[in-house]
Structure formats: C-alpha cells, structure tokens
Design a protein around this motif. Structure first.
Motif, PDB file in Angstrom:
ATOM      1  N   GLN A  56       0.823  -1.201   0.000  1.00 43.29           N
ATOM      2  CA  GLN A  56       0.000   0.000   0.000  1.00 43.29           C
ATOM      3  C   GLN A  56       0.866   1.264   0.000  1.00 43.29           C
ATOM      4  N   LEU A  58       3.864   1.524  -1.355  1.00 42.48           N
ATOM      5  CA  LEU A  58       4.389   1.655  -2.722  1.00 42.48           C
ATOM      6  C   LEU A  58       3.327   2.185  -3.683  1.00 42.48           C
ATOM      7  N   LYS A  59       2.102   1.704  -3.556  1.00 45.78           N
ATOM      8  CA  LYS A  59       1.019   2.210  -4.400  1.00 45.78           C
ATOM      9  C   LYS A  59       0.753   3.686  -4.131  1.00 45.78           C
ATOM     10  N   ILE A  61       2.941   5.937  -3.025  1.00 44.89           N
ATOM     11  CA  ILE A  61       4.052   6.692  -3.617  1.00 44.89           C
ATOM     12  C   ILE A  61       3.902   6.760  -5.130  1.00 44.89           C
ATOM     13  N   GLU A  62       3.559   5.649  -5.764  1.00 47.21           N
ATOM     14  CA  GLU A  62       3.384   5.620  -7.217  1.00 47.21           C
ATOM     15  C   GLU A  62       2.282   6.583  -7.668  1.00 47.21           C
ATOM     16  N   THR A  63       1.171   6.579  -6.954  1.00 44.72           N
ATOM     17  CA  THR A  63       0.066   7.477  -7.303  1.00 44.72           C
ATOM     18  C   THR A  63       0.486   8.934  -7.161  1.00 44.72           C
ATOM     19  N   ASN A  64       1.178   9.254  -6.085  1.00 46.47           N
ATOM     20  CA  ASN A  64       1.615  10.633  -5.879  1.00 46.47           C
ATOM     21  C   ASN A  64       2.637  11.065  -6.930  1.00 46.47           C
ATOM     22  N   LEU A  65       3.528  10.158  -7.324  1.00 43.09           N
ATOM     23  CA  LEU A  65       4.493  10.503  -8.373  1.00 43.09           C
ATOM     24  C   LEU A  65       3.799  10.746  -9.706  1.00 43.09           C
ATOM     25  N   ARG A  66       2.756  10.006  -9.981  1.00 40.53           N
ATOM     26  CA  ARG A  66       1.986  10.232 -11.210  1.00 40.53           C
ATOM     27  C   ARG A  66       1.322  11.599 -11.184  1.00 40.53           C
ATOM     28  N   ASP A  69       3.918  14.215 -11.751  1.00 35.97           N
ATOM     29  CA  ASP A  69       4.286  14.226 -13.168  1.00 35.97           C
ATOM     30  C   ASP A  69       3.255  14.981 -14.001  1.00 35.97           C
TER      31      ASP A  69
END
Length: 78
Positions: A56, A58-59, A61-66, A69
C-alpha cells in the motif's frame, strides 16, 4: 464465549441483508439483485494483498508521483 461475525468471503448477501448500495436486495431491481448475488468475492490472497502495508505504501508513492508528473507537465508545458 464470544461469537464471531462471518467474513465477507463466507456468505453471499441473502434476502434481508443490505448490499453496498444501502437497499435490501429484495427492494432492488431484480436484474441488479441477481448481479449482486452472482458477483465474485475476493479470495483470501487478494484480501491479504489489499491489507499488506508495504504494498500500500508503494502504491501510495506511485500514485503521488503520477500526480506530480501530470502537474509538472501542465505547468512546464512538457
């Protein structure tokens, strides 16, 4: 002796139980009620993955990086 409530994977909603929409199944459209009864339930492995904190994080962090971007491309015109 304490009684334990059944898990969501143990039983399919029956007459009188309320699905996620808030109405008892018998008050729904018959087609919709049948779709709810036939909906697949998640497996124990799926539920475990959904609750596993490292995944969760990692997900998250990935969502926030998207999002970062998308905002950066919009502001910088990339």
């Amino acid at each position: 002796m304490t009684a334990t409530a059944p898990h969501s994977t143990d039983a399919v909603p029956s007459a009188g139980e309320e699905p996620a929409g808030g109405l008892p199944i018998e008050e729904l459209d018959p087609v919709q009620a049948e779709r709810i009864r036939r909906a697949p339930l998640p497996t124990r492995q799926t539920l475990r993955r959904r609750r596993f904190l490292p995944v969760q994080v990692l997900k998250f962090i990935e969502t926030n990086l998207r999002i970062v971007d998308i905002v950066a491309r919009e502001r910088l015109g990339l």
